[in-house]
Design a protein around this motif. Structure first.
Motif, PDB file in Angstrom:
ATOM      1  N   LEU A 139       0.819  -1.071   0.004  1.00 41.72           N
ATOM      2  CA  LEU A 139       0.077  -0.236   0.033  1.00 41.72           C
ATOM      3  C   LEU A 139       0.894   1.145   0.125  1.00 41.72           C
ATOM      4  O   LEU A 139       0.642   2.433  -0.708  1.00 41.72           O
ATOM      5  CB  LEU A 139      -0.905  -0.074   1.209  1.00 41.72           C
ATOM      6  CG  LEU A 139      -2.077  -1.146   1.344  1.00 41.72           C
ATOM      7  CD1 LEU A 139      -2.867  -1.036   2.461  1.00 41.72           C
ATOM      8  CD2 LEU A 139      -2.964  -0.902  -0.104  1.00 41.72           C
ATOM      9  N   LEU A 140       1.979   1.258   0.724  1.00 34.95           N
ATOM     10  CA  LEU A 140       2.866   2.444   0.714  1.00 34.95           C
ATOM     11  C   LEU A 140       3.419   2.563  -0.795  1.00 34.95           C
ATOM     12  O   LEU A 140       3.420   3.834  -1.085  1.00 34.95           O
ATOM     13  CB  LEU A 140       4.083   2.159   1.603  1.00 34.95           C
ATOM     14  CG  LEU A 140       3.925   2.564   3.104  1.00 34.95           C
ATOM     15  CD1 LEU A 140       5.062   2.084   3.892  1.00 34.95           C
ATOM     16  CD2 LEU A 140       3.715   3.912   3.241  1.00 34.95           C
ATOM     17  N   PHE A 141       4.065   1.689  -1.387  1.00 34.22           N
ATOM     18  CA  PHE A 141       4.107   1.823  -2.625  1.00 34.22           C
ATOM     19  C   PHE A 141       3.367   2.528  -3.638  1.00 34.22           C
ATOM     20  O   PHE A 141       3.574   3.256  -4.550  1.00 34.22           O
ATOM     21  CB  PHE A 141       4.897   0.415  -3.481  1.00 34.22           C
ATOM     22  CG  PHE A 141       6.408   0.168  -2.831  1.00 34.22           C
ATOM     23  CD1 PHE A 141       7.304   0.650  -3.430  1.00 34.22           C
ATOM     24  CD2 PHE A 141       6.774  -0.981  -1.969  1.00 34.22           C
ATOM     25  CE1 PHE A 141       8.648   0.614  -3.217  1.00 34.22           C
ATOM     26  CE2 PHE A 141       7.907  -1.053  -1.561  1.00 34.22           C
ATOM     27  CZ  PHE A 141       9.013  -0.214  -2.084  1.00 34.22           C
ATOM     28  N   TYR A 142       2.126   1.887  -3.583  1.00 37.59           N
ATOM     29  CA  TYR A 142       0.955   2.200  -4.315  1.00 37.59           C
ATOM     30  C   TYR A 142       0.663   3.609  -4.450  1.00 37.59           C
ATOM     31  O   TYR A 142       0.514   4.563  -5.143  1.00 37.59           O
ATOM     32  CB  TYR A 142      -0.125   1.400  -4.062  1.00 37.59           C
ATOM     33  CG  TYR A 142      -0.340   0.331  -5.148  1.00 37.59           C
ATOM     34  CD1 TYR A 142      -0.972   0.510  -6.289  1.00 37.59           C
ATOM     35  CD2 TYR A 142      -0.256  -1.084  -4.698  1.00 37.59           C
ATOM     36  CE1 TYR A 142      -1.286  -0.440  -7.348  1.00 37.59           C
ATOM     37  CE2 TYR A 142      -0.268  -2.044  -5.451  1.00 37.59           C
ATOM     38  CZ  TYR A 142      -0.976  -1.851  -6.761  1.00 37.59           C
ATOM     39  OH  TYR A 142      -0.761  -2.642  -7.726  1.00 37.59           O
ATOM     40  N   CYS A 143       0.624   4.038  -2.809  1.00 36.07           N
ATOM     41  CA  CYS A 143       0.415   5.473  -2.806  1.00 36.07           C
ATOM     42  C   CYS A 143       1.301   6.343  -3.104  1.00 36.07           C
ATOM     43  O   CYS A 143       1.419   7.596  -3.571  1.00 36.07           O
ATOM     44  CB  CYS A 143       0.160   5.722  -1.239  1.00 36.07           C
ATOM     45  SG  CYS A 143      -1.543   5.075  -0.869  1.00 36.07           S
ATOM     46  N   ILE A 144       2.738   6.010  -2.945  1.00 34.93           N
ATOM     47  CA  ILE A 144       4.077   6.661  -3.430  1.00 34.93           C
ATOM     48  C   ILE A 144       4.054   6.819  -4.953  1.00 34.93           C
ATOM     49  O   ILE A 144       4.403   8.062  -5.217  1.00 34.93           O
ATOM     50  CB  ILE A 144       5.293   6.096  -2.756  1.00 34.93           C
ATOM     51  CG1 ILE A 144       5.377   6.114  -1.429  1.00 34.93           C
ATOM     52  CG2 ILE A 144       6.438   6.573  -3.668  1.00 34.93           C
ATOM     53  CD1 ILE A 144       5.781   7.444  -1.119  1.00 34.93           C
ATOM     54  N   PHE A 145       3.635   6.107  -5.692  1.00 35.75           N
ATOM     55  CA  PHE A 145       3.741   5.997  -7.061  1.00 35.75           C
ATOM     56  C   PHE A 145       2.373   6.622  -7.842  1.00 35.75           C
ATOM     57  O   PHE A 145       2.586   7.202  -9.100  1.00 35.75           O
ATOM     58  CB  PHE A 145       4.276   4.846  -7.832  1.00 35.75           C
ATOM     59  CG  PHE A 145       5.688   4.486  -7.309  1.00 35.75           C
ATOM     60  CD1 PHE A 145       6.486   5.190  -7.736  1.00 35.75           C
ATOM     61  CD2 PHE A 145       5.825   3.284  -6.637  1.00 35.75           C
ATOM     62  CE1 PHE A 145       7.973   4.907  -7.472  1.00 35.75           C
ATOM     63  CE2 PHE A 145       6.833   3.095  -6.093  1.00 35.75           C
ATOM     64  CZ  PHE A 145       8.264   3.655  -6.630  1.00 35.75           C
TER      65      PHE A 145
END
Length: 259
Positions: A100-106
């Protein structure tokens, strides 16, 4: 009954750091000691740790607000509201936090334009959004469980007083749910705070990143254990009071239910 945490855990964590620091001091011939290096880099690492706490507080506040409405949606009588709420809760509750962190970052924009002014969105704010999603889902489950734990007689009694479902929920049910929700809510915050170092993987300059930067600047392998040990103690000291308060709230809630 669950025992409240005592000072043994804190003493053990401190002992680990002291042992690592003593080993590092003995292993290096450098005049610049371990304690001196820790003191020199403490302000920078402390600044990163403040960012960890800030991320956890914002994610917990926003996630609690969203999770409250999502949890109430799960127990709503309308299937059009309850089913999407259940699906969203289960999806974000069972999704890996790092993904979820990666999704929100990108996915979230790097900058936004407001009234003709372009504003950069920092990495830590987008990482906070990524941590808010699982918090929201877990708070939703806490709310659902608390509402369903209230005896059905409370609903029937409110209905006999001609209270609508909405007024019954806000005036009768939710006030009783507060003491049931507080212990798991505080436990969730402790888990969230301990998970904030995940943000370092997506480029957020929090405490773990600052510790790595300090070790890279020092280029002394013997400082690895003392520096990471000090970071461990910092997180422990932040989470331990939360765990202690959670245990006491659980004991208090148990006495209230048996009274």
């Amino acid at each position: 009954m669950t025992r409240a945490p005592d000072g043994k855990a804190a003493g053990f964590a401190l002992l680990l750091v002291l042992a690592g620091s003593a080993w590092a001091q003995a292993a290096t011939p450098a005049a610049d000691g371990v304690l001196t290096a820790l003191i020199r880099w403490a302000p920078l690492i402390g600044q990163g740790f403040v960012l960890n706490v800030l991320i956890s507080v914002i994610a917990m506040a926003v996630g609690t607000l969203l999770g409250l409405f999502l949890g109430l949606g799960q127990v709503a009588p309308s299937r059009w509201l309850s089913r999407p709420s259940v699906v969203a809760t289960q999806f974000f509750r069972n999704a890996p936090w790092l993904v979820l962190l990666f999704y929100c970052i990108f996915i979230l924009p790097f900058r936004v334009t407001v009234l003709g002014t372009t504003v950069d969105v920092p990495n830590w704010l987008r990482a906070t959004a990524g941590l808010t999603l699982p918090v929201m889902a877990n708070v939703s489950e806490i709310v659902r469980g608390a509402v369903q734990s209230v005896p059905s007689g409370q609903w029937e009694g409110a209905a006999s007083l001609a209270l609508s479902r909405r007024r019954t929920l806000w005036l009768v049910i939710l006030p009783q749910c507060v003491k049931r929700m507080l212990p798991p809510w505080m436990n969730l915050y402790a888990i969230l705070l301990m998970s904030t170092p995940l943000a370092s993987i997506v480029g957020v300059e929090e405490a773990l990143t600052m510790t790595r930067n300090a070790l890279g600047a020092e280029r002394r392998s013997e400082l690895l254990i003392p520096f990471y040990g000090a970071l461990l103690v910092a997180f422990f000291c932040a989470c331990w009071p939360v765990a202690l308060a959670t245990r006491r709230l659980e004991a208090w809630a148990g006495r209230e239910r048996t009274a």
